[in-house]
Design a protein around this motif. Structure first.
Motif, PDB file in Angstrom:
ATOM      1  N   MET A  90       0.828  -1.210   0.000  1.00  0.00           N
ATOM      2  CA  MET A  90       0.000   0.000   0.000  1.00  0.00           C
ATOM      3  C   MET A  90       0.865   1.264   0.000  1.00  0.00           C
ATOM      4  O   MET A  90       0.438   2.300  -0.509  1.00  0.00           O
ATOM      5  CB  MET A  90      -0.966  -0.002   1.189  1.00  0.00           C
ATOM      6  CG  MET A  90      -2.052  -1.061   1.092  1.00  0.00           C
ATOM      7  SD  MET A  90      -3.087  -0.917  -0.384  1.00  0.00           S
ATOM      8  CE  MET A  90      -2.463  -2.280  -1.375  1.00  0.00           C
ATOM      9  N   ALA A  91       2.089   1.185   0.512  1.00  0.00           N
ATOM     10  CA  ALA A  91       2.995   2.336   0.411  1.00  0.00           C
ATOM     11  C   ALA A  91       3.274   2.645  -1.051  1.00  0.00           C
ATOM     12  O   ALA A  91       3.307   3.819  -1.455  1.00  0.00           O
ATOM     13  CB  ALA A  91       4.293   2.061   1.164  1.00  0.00           C
ATOM     14  N   GLY A  92       3.445   1.598  -1.861  1.00  0.00           N
ATOM     15  CA  GLY A  92       3.630   1.801  -3.294  1.00  0.00           C
ATOM     16  C   GLY A  92       2.397   2.410  -3.935  1.00  0.00           C
ATOM     17  O   GLY A  92       2.495   3.322  -4.771  1.00  0.00           O
ATOM     18  N   ALA A  93       1.226   1.919  -3.550  1.00  0.00           N
ATOM     19  CA  ALA A  93      -0.024   2.455  -4.102  1.00  0.00           C
ATOM     20  C   ALA A  93      -0.224   3.914  -3.690  1.00  0.00           C
ATOM     21  O   ALA A  93      -0.673   4.738  -4.501  1.00  0.00           O
ATOM     22  CB  ALA A  93      -1.209   1.604  -3.654  1.00  0.00           C
ATOM     23  N   VAL A  94       0.125   4.233  -2.469  1.00  0.00           N
ATOM     24  CA  VAL A  94       0.015   5.619  -2.014  1.00  0.00           C
ATOM     25  C   VAL A  94       0.916   6.521  -2.857  1.00  0.00           C
ATOM     26  O   VAL A  94       0.524   7.622  -3.248  1.00  0.00           O
ATOM     27  CB  VAL A  94       0.347   5.734  -0.507  1.00  0.00           C
ATOM     28  CG1 VAL A  94       0.605   7.177  -0.098  1.00  0.00           C
ATOM     29  CG2 VAL A  94      -0.782   5.134   0.328  1.00  0.00           C
ATOM     30  N   SER A  95       2.118   6.040  -3.188  1.00  0.00           N
ATOM     31  CA  SER A  95       3.035   6.861  -3.987  1.00  0.00           C
ATOM     32  C   SER A  95       2.460   7.162  -5.369  1.00  0.00           C
ATOM     33  O   SER A  95       2.721   8.220  -5.933  1.00  0.00           O
ATOM     34  CB  SER A  95       4.399   6.175  -4.109  1.00  0.00           C
ATOM     35  OG  SER A  95       4.397   5.142  -5.067  1.00  0.00           O
ATOM     36  N   VAL A  96       1.676   6.243  -5.905  1.00  0.00           N
ATOM     37  CA  VAL A  96       1.057   6.449  -7.211  1.00  0.00           C
ATOM     38  C   VAL A  96      -0.060   7.488  -7.117  1.00  0.00           C
ATOM     39  O   VAL A  96      -0.201   8.347  -7.979  1.00  0.00           O
ATOM     40  CB  VAL A  96       0.503   5.111  -7.766  1.00  0.00           C
ATOM     41  CG1 VAL A  96      -0.366   5.340  -8.997  1.00  0.00           C
ATOM     42  CG2 VAL A  96       1.645   4.160  -8.073  1.00  0.00           C
ATOM     43  N   HIS A  97      -0.853   7.411  -6.066  1.00  0.00           N
ATOM     44  CA  HIS A  97      -2.032   8.270  -5.933  1.00  0.00           C
ATOM     45  C   HIS A  97      -1.753   9.608  -5.249  1.00  0.00           C
ATOM     46  O   HIS A  97      -2.592  10.512  -5.304  1.00  0.00           O
ATOM     47  CB  HIS A  97      -3.134   7.521  -5.163  1.00  0.00           C
ATOM     48  CG  HIS A  97      -3.689   6.364  -5.925  1.00  0.00           C
ATOM     49  ND1 HIS A  97      -4.645   6.510  -6.893  1.00  0.00           N
ATOM     50  CD2 HIS A  97      -3.396   5.039  -5.880  1.00  0.00           C
ATOM     51  CE1 HIS A  97      -4.942   5.334  -7.411  1.00  0.00           C
ATOM     52  NE2 HIS A  97      -4.197   4.418  -6.810  1.00  0.00           N
ATOM     53  N   ALA A 113      -4.154   4.164   1.575  1.00  0.00           N
ATOM     54  CA  ALA A 113      -3.611   4.506   2.893  1.00  0.00           C
ATOM     55  C   ALA A 113      -4.426   3.833   3.991  1.00  0.00           C
ATOM     56  O   ALA A 113      -3.868   3.268   4.938  1.00  0.00           O
ATOM     57  CB  ALA A 113      -3.596   6.022   3.091  1.00  0.00           C
ATOM     58  N   PHE A 114      -5.742   3.865   3.852  1.00  0.00           N
ATOM     59  CA  PHE A 114      -6.590   3.229   4.853  1.00  0.00           C
ATOM     60  C   PHE A 114      -6.328   1.726   4.915  1.00  0.00           C
ATOM     61  O   PHE A 114      -6.201   1.153   6.003  1.00  0.00           O
ATOM     62  CB  PHE A 114      -8.073   3.491   4.570  1.00  0.00           C
ATOM     63  CG  PHE A 114      -8.965   2.795   5.541  1.00  0.00           C
ATOM     64  CD1 PHE A 114      -9.136   3.299   6.821  1.00  0.00           C
ATOM     65  CD2 PHE A 114      -9.588   1.607   5.209  1.00  0.00           C
ATOM     66  CE1 PHE A 114      -9.933   2.632   7.744  1.00  0.00           C
ATOM     67  CE2 PHE A 114     -10.383   0.933   6.118  1.00  0.00           C
ATOM     68  CZ  PHE A 114     -10.558   1.450   7.393  1.00  0.00           C
ATOM     69  N   LEU A 115      -6.263   1.069   3.762  1.00  0.00           N
ATOM     70  CA  LEU A 115      -5.982  -0.369   3.753  1.00  0.00           C
ATOM     71  C   LEU A 115      -4.621  -0.671   4.377  1.00  0.00           C
ATOM     72  O   LEU A 115      -4.471  -1.632   5.134  1.00  0.00           O
ATOM     73  CB  LEU A 115      -6.042  -0.925   2.329  1.00  0.00           C
ATOM     74  CG  LEU A 115      -7.412  -1.010   1.690  1.00  0.00           C
ATOM     75  CD1 LEU A 115      -7.297  -1.428   0.227  1.00  0.00           C
ATOM     76  CD2 LEU A 115      -8.314  -1.971   2.455  1.00  0.00           C
ATOM     77  N   GLY A 116      -3.623   0.141   4.061  1.00  0.00           N
ATOM     78  CA  GLY A 116      -2.292  -0.051   4.640  1.00  0.00           C
ATOM     79  C   GLY A 116      -2.281   0.132   6.141  1.00  0.00           C
ATOM     80  O   GLY A 116      -1.678  -0.661   6.872  1.00  0.00           O
ATOM     81  N   THR A 153       9.934  -5.085   5.500  1.00  0.00           N
ATOM     82  CA  THR A 153       8.995  -4.391   4.616  1.00  0.00           C
ATOM     83  C   THR A 153       9.376  -2.930   4.434  1.00  0.00           C
ATOM     84  O   THR A 153       9.335  -2.410   3.312  1.00  0.00           O
ATOM     85  CB  THR A 153       7.563  -4.509   5.152  1.00  0.00           C
ATOM     86  OG1 THR A 153       7.186  -5.885   5.124  1.00  0.00           O
ATOM     87  CG2 THR A 153       6.579  -3.707   4.331  1.00  0.00           C
ATOM     88  N   ALA A 154       9.748  -2.266   5.506  1.00  0.00           N
ATOM     89  CA  ALA A 154      10.141  -0.859   5.397  1.00  0.00           C
ATOM     90  C   ALA A 154      11.374  -0.708   4.513  1.00  0.00           C
ATOM     91  O   ALA A 154      11.433   0.189   3.662  1.00  0.00           O
ATOM     92  CB  ALA A 154      10.403  -0.276   6.784  1.00  0.00           C
ATOM     93  N   ALA A 155      12.345  -1.587   4.669  1.00  0.00           N
ATOM     94  CA  ALA A 155      13.550  -1.529   3.841  1.00  0.00           C
ATOM     95  C   ALA A 155      13.213  -1.795   2.372  1.00  0.00           C
ATOM     96  O   ALA A 155      13.677  -1.074   1.482  1.00  0.00           O
ATOM     97  CB  ALA A 155      14.585  -2.537   4.349  1.00  0.00           C
ATOM     98  N   ALA A 156      12.408  -2.814   2.123  1.00  0.00           N
ATOM     99  CA  ALA A 156      12.041  -3.145   0.740  1.00  0.00           C
ATOM    100  C   ALA A 156      11.232  -2.021   0.100  1.00  0.00           C
ATOM    101  O   ALA A 156      11.480  -1.652  -1.057  1.00  0.00           O
ATOM    102  CB  ALA A 156      11.258  -4.455   0.705  1.00  0.00           C
ATOM    103  N   ALA A 157      10.271  -1.470   0.824  1.00  0.00           N
ATOM    104  CA  ALA A 157       9.461  -0.376   0.284  1.00  0.00           C
ATOM    105  C   ALA A 157      10.329   0.834  -0.031  1.00  0.00           C
ATOM    106  O   ALA A 157      10.139   1.492  -1.059  1.00  0.00           O
ATOM    107  CB  ALA A 157       8.347  -0.007   1.264  1.00  0.00           C
TER     108      ALA A 157
END
Length: 185
Positions: A90-97, A113-116, A153-157
């Motif tokens: 969802m961090a990736g999706a947030v970056s898109v939106h 963001a809500f789902l994340g 996850t934080a490192a990969a994101a």
């Protein structure tokens, strides 16, 4: 700290099932084209256009995190890892939106963001009594699993978002590109 009660456990079950079900459906759109989605080929092309490279691996990772993480959240298995995986996706999706602002009505990042946040909260709070984690003695729901899952996850994101910014011609210090467009599924 008060001991969790049946109402709390029931609330966690409902939240896990609802959030996990929605996430599973979104991942299945990306991976399989179910529920009106674009499938892996369409998602791969969209990922490339959004700056996620390589597109196929990005589509697989996003779809697996959403479908797999959603399914695991729904049944309450490996809850910290599932919550962390979904939060990262969802961090990736947030970056898109993000360029469209906050509200989903304008194409913004409100929904991912809500789902994340919901997935992260479930990963931290735990699945409750009505879960496979509980039935298995919480072997996959331990504090060290939570710490490791969220750290990885934080490192990969961070790596994925920096690569995306670079692929779009933005410096790694920029959080999101302008003109993100629509995201399939």
């Amino acid at each position: 700290m008060p001991k969790p009660n049946r109402r709390t456990d029931l609330g966690l079950l409902v939240l896990r099932a609802g959030t996990g079900g929605v996430l599973f459906a979104h991942g299945a759109q990306k991976l399989f084209g179910w529920f009106g989605g674009h499938g892996l080929e369409g998602t791969q092309d969209a990922m490339e256009q959004m700056g996620f490279r390589p597109g196929r691996q990005s589509a697989l990772a996003a779809g697996a995190a959403e479908a797999g993480g959603g399914a695991l959240l729904a049944v309450g298995l490996a809850t910290p890892a599932a919550g962390a995986a979904v939060a990262g996706a969802m961090a990736g999706a947030v970056s898109v939106h993000a360029p469209a602002g906050f509200f989903v009505t304008e194409g913004g990042y409100e929904y991912p963001a809500f789902l994340g946040f919901a997935a992260a909260c479930l990963g931290i709070a735990g699945p409750g009594r009505y879960s496979l984690d509980h039935a298995l003695g919480h072997r996959l729901n331990r504090p060290w699993v939570m710490a490791a899952a969220f750290t990885v996850t934080a490192a990969a994101a961070s790596v994925v978002l920096r690569r995306r910014a670079g692929a779009l011609g933005n410096g790694p210090e920029q959080a999101a590109p302008p003109g993100a467009g629509n995201v399939p599924g």
